[in-house]
Design a protein around this motif. Structure first.
Motif, mmCIF file in Angstrom:
data_model
loop_
_atom_site.group_PDB
_atom_site.id
_atom_site.type_symbol
_atom_site.label_atom_id
_atom_site.label_comp_id
_atom_site.label_asym_id
_atom_site.label_seq_id
_atom_site.Cartn_x
_atom_site.Cartn_y
_atom_site.Cartn_z
ATOM 1 N N VAL A 81 22.526 30.592 59.188
ATOM 2 C CA VAL A 81 23.914 30.289 58.848
ATOM 3 C C VAL A 81 24.426 29.131 59.701
ATOM 4 C CG1 VAL A 81 26.258 31.216 58.779
ATOM 5 C CG2 VAL A 81 24.355 32.610 58.023
ATOM 6 N N PHE A 82 23.974 29.034 60.941
ATOM 7 C CA PHE A 82 24.295 27.894 61.797
ATOM 8 C C PHE A 82 23.836 26.592 61.139
ATOM 9 C CE2 PHE A 82 22.758 25.189 65.428
ATOM 10 C CZ PHE A 82 24.001 24.838 65.929
ATOM 11 N N CYS A 83 22.617 26.580 60.624
ATOM 12 C CA CYS A 83 22.115 25.393 59.931
ATOM 13 C C CYS A 83 22.930 25.102 58.677
ATOM 14 C CB CYS A 83 20.639 25.582 59.572
ATOM 15 S SG CYS A 83 19.521 25.620 60.988
ATOM 16 N N SER A 84 23.320 26.133 57.960
ATOM 17 C CA SER A 84 24.136 25.926 56.759
ATOM 18 C C SER A 84 25.477 25.304 57.117
ATOM 19 C CB SER A 84 24.354 27.261 56.042
ATOM 20 O OG SER A 84 23.128 27.794 55.587
ATOM 21 N N GLY A 85 26.058 25.718 58.240
ATOM 22 C CA GLY A 85 27.311 25.118 58.680
ATOM 23 C C GLY A 85 27.166 23.647 58.983
ATOM 24 N N MET A 86 26.014 23.255 59.499
ATOM 25 C CA MET A 86 25.802 21.836 59.787
ATOM 26 C C MET A 86 25.651 21.007 58.517
ATOM 27 S SD MET A 86 23.514 21.503 63.253
ATOM 28 C CE MET A 86 22.219 22.670 62.857
ATOM 29 N N HIS A 87 25.264 21.640 57.412
ATOM 30 C CA HIS A 87 25.168 20.915 56.144
ATOM 31 C C HIS A 87 26.538 20.581 55.573
ATOM 32 C CE1 HIS A 87 20.938 20.678 55.267
ATOM 33 N NE2 HIS A 87 20.754 21.974 55.502
ATOM 34 N N LEU A 88 27.554 21.348 55.933
ATOM 35 C CA LEU A 88 28.883 21.134 55.358
ATOM 36 C C LEU A 88 29.576 20.008 56.105
ATOM 37 C CD1 LEU A 88 30.894 22.151 53.265
ATOM 38 C CD2 LEU A 88 31.861 23.614 55.032
ATOM 39 N N GLN A 89 29.989 18.989 55.382
ATOM 40 C CA GLN A 89 30.628 17.831 55.985
ATOM 41 C C GLN A 89 32.119 18.085 56.133
ATOM 42 O OE1 GLN A 89 29.614 14.533 53.445
ATOM 43 N NE2 GLN A 89 27.424 15.017 53.498
ATOM 44 N N GLY A 90 32.656 17.771 57.312
ATOM 45 C CA GLY A 90 34.063 18.011 57.588
ATOM 46 C C GLY A 90 35.005 17.378 56.583
ATOM 47 N N PRO A 91 34.826 16.101 56.233
ATOM 48 C CA PRO A 91 35.718 15.490 55.238
ATOM 49 C C PRO A 91 35.686 16.224 53.902
ATOM 50 C CG PRO A 91 34.499 13.801 56.423
ATOM 51 C CD PRO A 91 33.919 15.118 56.850
ATOM 52 N N LEU A 176 34.178 25.469 48.667
ATOM 53 C CA LEU A 176 34.726 26.697 48.082
ATOM 54 C C LEU A 176 34.069 27.926 48.695
ATOM 55 C CD1 LEU A 176 35.047 25.939 44.253
ATOM 56 C CD2 LEU A 176 36.890 26.406 45.867
ATOM 57 N N ALA A 177 32.745 27.887 48.861
ATOM 58 C CA ALA A 177 32.044 29.033 49.434
ATOM 59 C C ALA A 177 32.473 29.282 50.875
ATOM 60 C CB ALA A 177 30.529 28.809 49.363
ATOM 61 N N ALA A 178 32.677 28.202 51.633
ATOM 62 C CA ALA A 178 33.107 28.367 53.021
ATOM 63 C C ALA A 178 34.491 29.009 53.089
ATOM 64 C CB ALA A 178 33.116 27.016 53.729
ATOM 65 N N ASN A 180 35.807 30.903 50.791
ATOM 66 C CA ASN A 180 35.605 32.285 50.355
ATOM 67 C C ASN A 180 35.118 33.156 51.494
ATOM 68 O OD1 ASN A 180 34.970 33.309 47.080
ATOM 69 N ND2 ASN A 180 36.040 31.413 47.527
ATOM 70 N N ASP A 181 34.137 32.638 52.231
ATOM 71 C CA ASP A 181 33.539 33.444 53.294
ATOM 72 C C ASP A 181 34.529 33.721 54.421
ATOM 73 O OD1 ASP A 181 31.219 33.626 51.926
ATOM 74 O OD2 ASP A 181 30.124 32.140 53.087
ATOM 75 N N LEU A 182 35.351 32.722 54.747
ATOM 76 C CA LEU A 182 36.351 32.941 55.783
ATOM 77 C C LEU A 182 37.330 34.035 55.358
ATOM 78 C CD1 LEU A 182 37.572 32.185 58.479
ATOM 79 C CD2 LEU A 182 38.844 30.361 57.337
ATOM 80 N N ALA A 183 37.828 33.947 54.114
ATOM 81 C CA ALA A 183 38.730 34.985 53.610
ATOM 82 C C ALA A 183 38.025 36.337 53.539
ATOM 83 C CB ALA A 183 39.257 34.584 52.227
ATOM 84 N N LEU A 184 36.748 36.300 53.170
ATOM 85 C CA LEU A 184 35.970 37.532 53.047
ATOM 86 C C LEU A 184 35.887 38.285 54.357
ATOM 87 C CD1 LEU A 184 33.598 39.344 51.810
ATOM 88 C CD2 LEU A 184 32.093 37.570 52.728
ATOM 89 N N TRP A 185 35.524 37.589 55.437
ATOM 90 C CA TRP A 185 35.340 38.282 56.707
ATOM 91 C C TRP A 185 36.669 38.725 57.307
ATOM 92 C CZ3 TRP A 185 31.164 40.584 58.115
ATOM 93 C CH2 TRP A 185 29.949 40.163 57.581
ATOM 94 N N LEU A 186 37.716 37.977 57.053
ATOM 95 C CA LEU A 186 39.034 38.454 57.464
ATOM 96 C C LEU A 186 39.390 39.735 56.714
ATOM 97 C CD1 LEU A 186 41.009 35.080 57.628
ATOM 98 C CD2 LEU A 186 40.400 36.546 59.557
ATOM 99 N N ALA A 187 39.079 39.766 55.401
ATOM 100 C CA ALA A 187 39.369 40.961 54.610
ATOM 101 C C ALA A 187 38.547 42.153 55.093
ATOM 102 C CB ALA A 187 39.083 40.684 53.130
ATOM 103 N N ILE A 188 37.289 41.920 55.431
ATOM 104 C CA ILE A 188 36.447 43.018 55.917
ATOM 105 C C ILE A 188 36.962 43.541 57.251
ATOM 106 C CG2 ILE A 188 34.149 43.555 56.826
ATOM 107 C CD1 ILE A 188 32.976 41.819 54.679
ATOM 108 N N GLY A 263 30.997 33.458 62.877
ATOM 109 C CA GLY A 263 30.838 32.786 64.161
ATOM 110 C C GLY A 263 29.722 31.767 64.140
ATOM 111 N N ALA A 264 28.583 32.146 63.557
ATOM 112 C CA ALA A 264 27.455 31.224 63.490
ATOM 113 C C ALA A 264 27.765 30.034 62.588
ATOM 114 C CB ALA A 264 26.212 31.959 62.988
ATOM 115 N N PHE A 265 28.418 30.301 61.471
ATOM 116 C CA PHE A 265 28.767 29.209 60.559
ATOM 117 C C PHE A 265 29.748 28.243 61.219
ATOM 118 C CE2 PHE A 265 31.574 27.439 57.279
ATOM 119 C CZ PHE A 265 30.637 26.701 56.573
#
Length: 416
Positions: A81-91, A176-178, A180-188, A263-265
């Protein structure tokens, strides 16, 4: 069998077996390597090996082997998941928040509502699916969350293997997935606190989560950028600093209730752009090939797929229908209203119903918390596999008329 020999034999089966199957062109056309690895974990669990050869299953998976598998699976999922976070570009993420606000809400809200309805029906028709510590609202909410999940790491894999990762569509899907995941873990986190009936715990979770996010964005990110601006930083120093941020962020996120995945993402997203290429080249192939399969193994050991059971098929059909309809419609309709073409909007919807890795992480959390029981867990694992397998052909079908048939992916040694 000796525990060390058993662990190494399991590692051999996990690493080599799924890879050989995935090399078959017909398999590679419809499924990323991650899906084949999940299936491998299920087959080595009680679903197949446990039934066909219970003595072998017991010999391979002793208590010490299971403990080692659990530790390796945690490291594997964190690193990937850390590597996946690095694939996502900030802009792209900032653009996604501005441009894709409505699809982000729709892609979470509609499947969540359909999942709530599915959970209510499951509790009425199959009460054995309800977790031992779950009320009816808590169980329905847990199912709703599972239906609303999008698997960011496996989505990155699919985009990579289809050649879409660097495109506008691919970056929009990741953004969109990022979200979603942030909202998901807050909901959990909120669900787990509310399920315990502790309002104070809910408030503490929210407050600590805000502090954690502020520390990552206002403290860690600027510090890493200053380090990256210095010329001549040794590669070893970059690797140690990056791994330290990863494990610290994941541990703190887990402690405050957000979950180690978020956290890893987040640790991946705050990595300086100057470091990302070298880090991905060193870390991603080994992580995907040698560590992540252990996570799929530990999930497979807890799932029992029973295709001859009417109850199992009913559970599977209900949650799969809610997922596909909720994700595709919930994403595509708001995206079209926001100005996307129908093809891009439907392609986003098809991509957002990817489950895979993130789904099984969520399921493990909910099962451990007693909010879902084994029948629901197994059906939802099967749904995760089925929906993820559907993602590539659905996306190809939607995009074919605009850009031609996407060519078969070039064999890759990584997930994306």
């Amino acid at each position: 069998m000796h525990d060390k020999a058993a662990l190494l034999l399991v590692a051999l089966l996990l690493v080599l077996g799924p890879w050989l199957i995935w090399r078959i062109p017909a398999v590679r056309r419809v499924a990323p390597l991650a899906v084949v690895q999940i299936l491998g974990g299920v087959l080595l669990g009680p679903t197949a090996l446990g039934r066909a050869a219970p003595e072998w299953h017991a010999a391979l998976f002793g208590s010490q082997v299971l403990g080692a598998l659990g530790g390796l699976s945690t490291l594997g999922v964190c690193l990937y998941v850390f590597c996946s976070g690095m694939h996502l570009q900030g802009p792209a993420l900032r653009d996604g928040i501005r441009r894709l606000g409505a699809p982000a809400v729709g892609s979470m809200a509609l499947p969540l509502l359909l999942g709530l309805g599915a959970g209510m029906l499951m509790a009425a028709w199959w009460p054995e699916a309800v977790g031992p510590r779950a009320s009816l609202p808590a169980f329905a909410t847990a199912v709703g969350i599972c239906v609303a999940v999008t698997a960011l790491p496996v989505l990155a894999a699919i985009l990579q293997e289809m050649g879409l990762l660097a495109t506008r569509l691919g970056q929009s899907a990741l953004a969109l997935a990022a979200l979603n995941d942030l909202a998901l873990w807050l909901a959990i986190a909120l669900l787990l606190a509310l399920a315990q009936g502790d309002a104070g715990a809910t408030l503490r979770t929210g407050g600590m989560s805000l502090l954690w996010m502020a520390a990552m964005g206002l403290g860690v990110r600027p510090l890493l950028r200053r380090m990256a601006a210095r010329a001549g930083t040794p590669a070893g120093t970059i690797l140690v600093a990056s791994l330290s941020v990863l494990f610290a962020a994941a541990a703190l996120a887990e402690a405050v209730g957000l979950g180690l995945i978020i956290g890893a993402f987040a640790a991946g997203t705050v990595m300086p752009p100057e470091w990302r290429g070298a880090l991905l080249a060193r870390m991603e192939p080994l992580t995907a090939a040698a560590l992540l399969p252990f996570f799929f193994m530990t999930t497979g050991l807890r799932a029992t797929i029973t295709p001859d059971s009417l109850a199992f098929l009913g559970l599977l059909g209900l949650v799969t229908a809610a997922t596909v309809l909720g994700k595709v419609a919930g994403t595509a309709i708001p995206a079209r209203l926001a100005g996307e073409s129908w093809r891009d909007a439907l392609a986003l919807g098809a991509l957002m119903q990817t489950k895979g890795l993130m789904e099984v992480v969520v399921l493990a959390v909910l099962l451990d918390a007693g909010l879902i029981a084994a029948p629901a867990f197994s059906a939802l694992v099967a749904m995760a596999i089925l929906c993820t397998v559907l993602t590539t052909p659905l996306t190809r079908l939607v995009l074919a008329s605009r850009i031609g048939i996407i060519p078969d992916p070039v064999p890759a040694e990584r997930h994306g």
